[in-house]
Design a protein around this motif. Structure first.
Motif, short mmCIF file in Angstrom:
data_model
loop_
_atom_site.label_atom_id
_atom_site.label_comp_id
_atom_site.label_asym_id
_atom_site.label_seq_id
_atom_site.Cartn_x
_atom_site.Cartn_y
_atom_site.Cartn_z
N UNK A 1 0.83 -1.20 0.00
CA UNK A 1 0.00 0.00 0.00
C UNK A 1 0.87 1.26 0.00
N UNK A 2 1.98 1.21 0.73
CA UNK A 2 2.87 2.36 0.75
C UNK A 2 3.44 2.65 -0.63
N UNK A 3 3.77 1.57 -1.37
CA UNK A 3 4.31 1.74 -2.72
C UNK A 3 3.26 2.34 -3.64
N UNK A 4 2.01 1.86 -3.52
CA UNK A 4 0.93 2.42 -4.34
C UNK A 4 0.67 3.87 -3.98
N UNK A 5 0.69 4.18 -2.70
CA UNK A 5 0.49 5.55 -2.26
C UNK A 5 1.59 6.47 -2.81
N UNK A 6 2.83 5.99 -2.77
CA UNK A 6 3.95 6.77 -3.29
C UNK A 6 3.82 6.99 -4.79
N UNK A 7 3.38 5.94 -5.51
CA UNK A 7 3.25 6.07 -6.96
C UNK A 7 2.13 7.03 -7.34
N UNK A 8 0.94 6.81 -6.77
CA UNK A 8 -0.23 7.59 -7.20
C UNK A 8 -0.18 9.04 -6.77
N UNK A 9 0.56 9.37 -5.70
CA UNK A 9 0.52 10.74 -5.20
C UNK A 9 1.85 11.46 -5.25
N UNK A 10 2.85 10.84 -5.89
CA UNK A 10 4.10 11.56 -6.10
C UNK A 10 4.64 11.41 -7.52
N UNK A 11 4.27 10.33 -8.22
CA UNK A 11 4.75 10.08 -9.59
C UNK A 11 3.62 10.22 -10.61
#
Length: 234
Positions: free
Chosen positions: A1-11
């Motif tokens: 979930x942390x990886x998805x959060x990082x992708x969707x809201x920073x990349x």
């Protein structure tokens, strides 16, 4: 979930913005004959009139409202409006125009799916786009009860700070969104996705709508009658 959060809201936001601007420019340069709204008014106008007017009233207000509300720093409006008051204003006005837009896009979607002639002339991307917009309006309305649980404006400040960090290329965007509710995240991801598919759909005609303001500053067009010219220019 942390990886998805990082992708969707920073990349993902930057991917969507690059495709949005570059894709629109390339389509205008290479495929100007497809740069249109593809209206189906000739096939049936009645339901289109209601659906289109309600949809455009809702989405235009919400677009500019979100843009101003999320990109205006807190210190600009803090002297005359608290964060809580701004959130209540956003909930009330967004709710009204969200309902109008939702009714409008529902009429447009029903018209496109229920009328056999319009369905036959519709592209798959037209129907997919309407479903995306329908879901986006529904998610936007679903955020109102969740916002009501944070009437101090704290959630709105977090979302605005995220948007401002994105456009100013500041770090820490994913961390800001870590504890945000799922409905807000879904609404934001779907909104970014609409920007992503924008250049490949009929939405590109929105650019022409904004560009039409330039007609206010264009010089007058001089028109001469051919008939008068044939009579000696009188």
């Amino acid at each position: 979930m942390n990886a998805l959060n990082a992708f969707f809201f920073s990349i993902y936001p930057y991917i969507c913005l690059v495709v949005f601007f570059l894709g629109s420019l390339l389509r205008f340069d290479r495929d100007q004959y497809t740069w249109k709204s593809d209206s189906s008014q000739l096939l049936r106008a009645g339901q289109l009139r209601w659906g289109s007017n309600l949809f455009h009233a809702g989405i235009l207000f919400l677009f500019f409202g979100h843009t101003v509300g999320m990109l205006t720093p807190h210190f600009v409006y803090e002297p005359f409006m608290s964060a809580g008051a701004k959130q209540v204003l956003a909930m009330v006005s967004g709710g009204i125009f969200g309902v109008l837009g939702f009714i409008g896009v529902s009429l447009l979607l029903h018209r496109r799916l229920a009328d056999s002639r319009i369905r036959a002339t519709s592209r798959t991307r037209d129907i997919v786009l309407l479903w995306l917009l329908w879901a986006q309006f529904a998610l936007g309305l679903a955020t109102i009860p969740f916002s009501a649980a944070h009437l101090d404006g704290s959630m709105m400040l977090v979302l605005a700070e995220w948007a401002q960090r994105i456009v100013t290329f500041r770090p820490g965007t994913a961390e800001l969104m870590a504890d945000v509710g799922w409905v807000f995240k879904a609404h934001m991801v779907l909104g970014m996705t609409i920007f992503l598919v924008f250049p490949f759909t009929r939405l590109v005609h929105v650019w022409s709508g904004f560009a039409s303001v330039a007609y206010l500053w264009r010089p007058y067009q001089i028109v001469r009658s051919r008939r008068l010219g044939a009579q000696g220019g009188r």
